[in-house]
Design a protein around this motif. Structure first.
Motif, PDB file in Angstrom:
ATOM      1  N   GLN A  18      31.921  22.082  38.802  1.00 28.32           N
ATOM      2  CA  GLN A  18      32.354  21.760  40.165  1.00 28.32           C
ATOM      3  C   GLN A  18      31.592  20.551  40.704  1.00 28.32           C
ATOM      4  O   GLN A  18      30.360  20.512  40.675  1.00 28.32           O
ATOM      5  N   ILE A  19      32.322  19.551  41.183  1.00 27.53           N
ATOM      6  CA  ILE A  19      31.724  18.377  41.811  1.00 27.53           C
ATOM      7  C   ILE A  19      31.425  18.713  43.264  1.00 27.53           C
ATOM      8  O   ILE A  19      32.306  19.132  44.015  1.00 27.53           O
ATOM      9  N   ASP A  20      30.182  18.499  43.665  1.00 20.21           N
ATOM     10  CA  ASP A  20      29.733  18.927  44.982  1.00 20.21           C
ATOM     11  C   ASP A  20      29.800  17.774  45.988  1.00 20.21           C
ATOM     12  O   ASP A  20      30.261  16.670  45.681  1.00 20.21           O
ATOM     13  N   ALA A  21      29.317  18.035  47.199  1.00 19.47           N
ATOM     14  CA  ALA A  21      29.330  17.047  48.274  1.00 19.47           C
ATOM     15  C   ALA A  21      28.636  15.764  47.850  1.00 19.47           C
ATOM     16  O   ALA A  21      27.624  15.795  47.157  1.00 19.47           O
ATOM     17  N   GLY A  22      29.181  14.635  48.290  1.00 24.21           N
ATOM     18  CA  GLY A  22      28.602  13.349  47.973  1.00 24.21           C
ATOM     19  C   GLY A  22      29.566  12.422  47.265  1.00 24.21           C
ATOM     20  O   GLY A  22      29.268  11.244  47.068  1.00 24.21           O
ATOM     21  N   TYR A  23      30.724  12.930  46.882  1.00 24.22           N
ATOM     22  CA  TYR A  23      31.695  12.102  46.174  1.00 24.22           C
ATOM     23  C   TYR A  23      32.487  11.194  47.103  1.00 24.22           C
ATOM     24  O   TYR A  23      33.174  10.276  46.639  1.00 24.22           O
ATOM     25  N   SER A  24      32.399  11.433  48.421  1.00 22.79           N
ATOM     26  CA  SER A  24      33.133  10.630  49.403  1.00 22.79           C
ATOM     27  C   SER A  24      32.474  10.798  50.760  1.00 22.79           C
ATOM     28  O   SER A  24      31.658  11.703  50.959  1.00 22.79           O
ATOM     29  N   PRO A  25      32.838   9.946  51.745  1.00 23.54           N
ATOM     30  CA  PRO A  25      32.372  10.207  53.115  1.00 23.54           C
ATOM     31  C   PRO A  25      32.962  11.515  53.637  1.00 23.54           C
ATOM     32  O   PRO A  25      34.091  11.875  53.298  1.00 23.54           O
ATOM     33  N   TRP A  26      32.207  12.209  54.470  1.00 21.95           N
ATOM     34  CA  TRP A  26      32.687  13.477  55.029  1.00 21.95           C
ATOM     35  C   TRP A  26      33.911  13.219  55.923  1.00 21.95           C
ATOM     36  O   TRP A  26      33.827  12.524  56.929  1.00 21.95           O
ATOM     37  N   GLY A  27      35.030  13.774  55.530  1.00 20.66           N
ATOM     38  CA  GLY A  27      36.279  13.598  56.262  1.00 20.66           C
ATOM     39  C   GLY A  27      37.247  12.702  55.519  1.00 20.66           C
ATOM     40  O   GLY A  27      38.459  12.959  55.513  1.00 20.66           O
ATOM     41  N   ASP A  28      36.755  11.663  54.875  1.00 17.51           N
ATOM     42  CA  ASP A  28      37.595  10.747  54.097  1.00 17.51           C
ATOM     43  C   ASP A  28      37.570  11.180  52.634  1.00 17.51           C
ATOM     44  O   ASP A  28      37.113  10.452  51.740  1.00 17.51           O
ATOM     45  N   TRP A  29      38.074  12.357  52.369  1.00 20.76           N
ATOM     46  CA  TRP A  29      37.862  13.031  51.092  1.00 20.76           C
ATOM     47  C   TRP A  29      38.520  12.326  49.910  1.00 20.76           C
ATOM     48  O   TRP A  29      38.102  12.530  48.764  1.00 20.76           O
ATOM     49  N   MET A  32      36.368  23.122  29.642  1.00 23.93           N
ATOM     50  CA  MET A  32      36.112  23.690  30.966  1.00 23.93           C
ATOM     51  C   MET A  32      37.101  23.139  31.986  1.00 23.93           C
ATOM     52  O   MET A  32      37.778  22.133  31.749  1.00 23.93           O
ATOM     53  N   LYS A  33      37.177  23.798  33.116  1.00 21.76           N
ATOM     54  CA  LYS A  33      38.049  23.378  34.206  1.00 21.76           C
ATOM     55  C   LYS A  33      37.224  22.637  35.259  1.00 21.76           C
ATOM     56  O   LYS A  33      36.026  22.882  35.394  1.00 21.76           O
ATOM     57  N   ALA A  34      37.879  21.770  36.006  1.00 22.68           N
ATOM     58  CA  ALA A  34      37.194  20.978  37.025  1.00 22.68           C
ATOM     59  C   ALA A  34      37.365  21.622  38.395  1.00 22.68           C
ATOM     60  O   ALA A  34      38.455  22.078  38.759  1.00 22.68           O
ATOM     61  N   GLY A  35      36.263  21.649  39.144  1.00 27.62           N
ATOM     62  CA  GLY A  35      36.288  22.141  40.519  1.00 27.62           C
ATOM     63  C   GLY A  35      35.806  21.061  41.474  1.00 27.62           C
ATOM     64  O   GLY A  35      35.085  20.142  41.088  1.00 27.62           O
ATOM     65  N   ILE A  36      36.190  21.187  42.738  1.00 28.77           N
ATOM     66  CA  ILE A  36      35.797  20.207  43.754  1.00 28.77           C
ATOM     67  C   ILE A  36      35.380  20.944  45.018  1.00 28.77           C
ATOM     68  O   ILE A  36      35.975  21.946  45.388  1.00 28.77           O
ATOM     69  N   TRP A  37      34.330  20.461  45.637  1.00 25.32           N
ATOM     70  CA  TRP A  37      33.851  20.972  46.927  1.00 25.32           C
ATOM     71  C   TRP A  37      34.504  20.158  48.038  1.00 25.32           C
ATOM     72  O   TRP A  37      34.704  18.949  47.902  1.00 25.32           O
ATOM     73  N   ILE A  38      34.816  20.798  49.170  1.00 26.38           N
ATOM     74  CA  ILE A  38      35.348  20.081  50.321  1.00 26.38           C
ATOM     75  C   ILE A  38      35.022  20.861  51.592  1.00 26.38           C
ATOM     76  O   ILE A  38      34.963  22.092  51.589  1.00 26.38           O
ATOM     77  N   ALA A  39      34.774  20.127  52.675  1.00 24.16           N
ATOM     78  CA  ALA A  39      34.658  20.719  54.009  1.00 24.16           C
ATOM     79  C   ALA A  39      35.911  20.302  54.782  1.00 24.16           C
ATOM     80  O   ALA A  39      35.893  19.340  55.547  1.00 24.16           O
ATOM     81  N   PRO A  40      37.027  20.997  54.590  1.00 24.12           N
ATOM     82  CA  PRO A  40      38.336  20.478  54.992  1.00 24.12           C
ATOM     83  C   PRO A  40      38.561  20.392  56.492  1.00 24.12           C
ATOM     84  O   PRO A  40      39.400  19.603  56.947  1.00 24.12           O
ATOM     85  N   PHE A  41      37.825  21.187  57.274  1.00 27.31           N
ATOM     86  CA  PHE A  41      38.103  21.279  58.702  1.00 27.31           C
ATOM     87  C   PHE A  41      37.159  20.448  59.565  1.00 27.31           C
ATOM     88  O   PHE A  41      37.184  20.557  60.799  1.00 27.31           O
ATOM     89  N   PRO A  85      31.705  11.709  62.579  1.00 26.81           N
ATOM     90  CA  PRO A  85      32.256  10.828  63.623  1.00 26.81           C
ATOM     91  C   PRO A  85      32.355   9.368  63.207  1.00 26.81           C
ATOM     92  O   PRO A  85      33.046   8.586  63.864  1.00 26.81           O
ATOM     93  N   ASN A  86      31.688   8.973  62.120  1.00 30.75           N
ATOM     94  CA  ASN A  86      31.813   7.603  61.609  1.00 30.75           C
ATOM     95  C   ASN A  86      32.924   7.465  60.573  1.00 30.75           C
ATOM     96  O   ASN A  86      33.148   6.358  60.063  1.00 30.75           O
ATOM     97  N   SER A  87      33.599   8.552  60.247  1.00 27.01           N
ATOM     98  CA  SER A  87      34.653   8.505  59.238  1.00 27.01           C
ATOM     99  C   SER A  87      35.889   7.788  59.770  1.00 27.01           C
ATOM    100  O   SER A  87      36.131   7.708  60.977  1.00 27.01           O
TER     101      SER A  87
END
Length: 242
Positions: A86-97, A120-129, A133-135
């Motif tokens: 699973q790829i965790d937070a840090g792959y993109s700006p928060w909100g601009d996933w 193996m299978k790939a997973g992704i982390w997201i904070a979708p909601f 504020p800079n996004s």
């Protein structure tokens, strides 16, 4: 939650369980209640996986780091029994996933294929909601975000004075807004198209920090609606974690 029920009418929301006892017994009882009231016939076992890895890297998870972790797995002896990476937070700006090119210049599909090549299978982390504020999302669609009773935005990260991080400021999306639902559908659908088979959702609680929704409903109903949108966009074959 600011809703009024006419005489003779009723409103259905979520149930609340208060359970006393040991940790293991309480969690098992909670799971049984979810199964009973959610009419769930089968509860899967937790997936076995490797998380690449906010707690080690901070908000700096990129293609080079993930490939290095895969290289380490290649050198370890025996069958590790891992099902996911699973790829965790840090792959993109928060909100601009979906803005992943800077961190993953070869593209997410490339990394997914590298994970799949190893069985193996790939997973992704997201904070979708939520979004920073800079996004671009917040700047371009400010009207999609929840406001307080004075019509102002509020800090969606805050839960207590002890875990508030000023460097990680967030705003909460109004998941009852049809355009927000379309946005979530697009983002989750793209992850699925890239080949991700596990989606871990995080920071979902700020949906409940305000009742000033586009559609009038309880906070529990709004949060459930957000998860319904994600499940529908992901399809039934994708493993969702929260």
């Amino acid at each position: 939650d600011g809703l009024f029920v006419d005489p003779g009418k009723e409103i259905l929301s979520e149930k609340i369980a208060i359970i006393a006892g040991g940790i293991k017994e309480s969690l098992e009882e909670f799971g049984n209640l979810i199964k009973q009231f959610g009419q769930i016939k089968f509860i899967s076992t937790p997936p076995k996986g490797l998380c690449c890895a906010y707690y080690h890297q901070g908000n700096r998870v990129d293609e080079k780091y993930v490939l290095e972790q895969l290289s380490v797995l290649d050198r370890l002896p025996g069958n590790l029994g891992l099902e996911y990476v699973q790829i965790d937070a840090g792959y993109s700006p928060w909100g601009d996933w979906l803005d992943t090119k800077q961190q993953f210049p070869s593209g997410m599909e490339f990394v997914v294929k590298e994970i799949n090549k190893r069985g193996m299978k790939a997973g992704i982390w997201i904070a979708p909601f939520v979004a920073n504020p800079n996004s671009k999302l917040f700047k371009e669609h400010n009207d999609w975000f929840l406001k307080d009773d004075n019509g102002r935005g509020f800090e969606a990260r805050f839960t207590s004075p002890f875990d508030f991080l000023p460097s990680l400021s967030l705003r909460a999306l109004d998941v009852t807004h049809p355009e927000v639902q379309d946005h979530l559908t697009k983002v989750i659908g793209q992850f699925v198209n890239w080949g991700f088979e596990l989606i871990k959702t995080d920071f979902t609680y700020p949906v409940c920090f305000s009742i000033n929704y586009h559609r009038r409903m309880t906070r529990a109903q709004a949060l459930r609606l957000g998860f319904d949108v994600i499940r529908k966009a992901a399809g039934n074959k994708i493993h969702l974690m929260s």
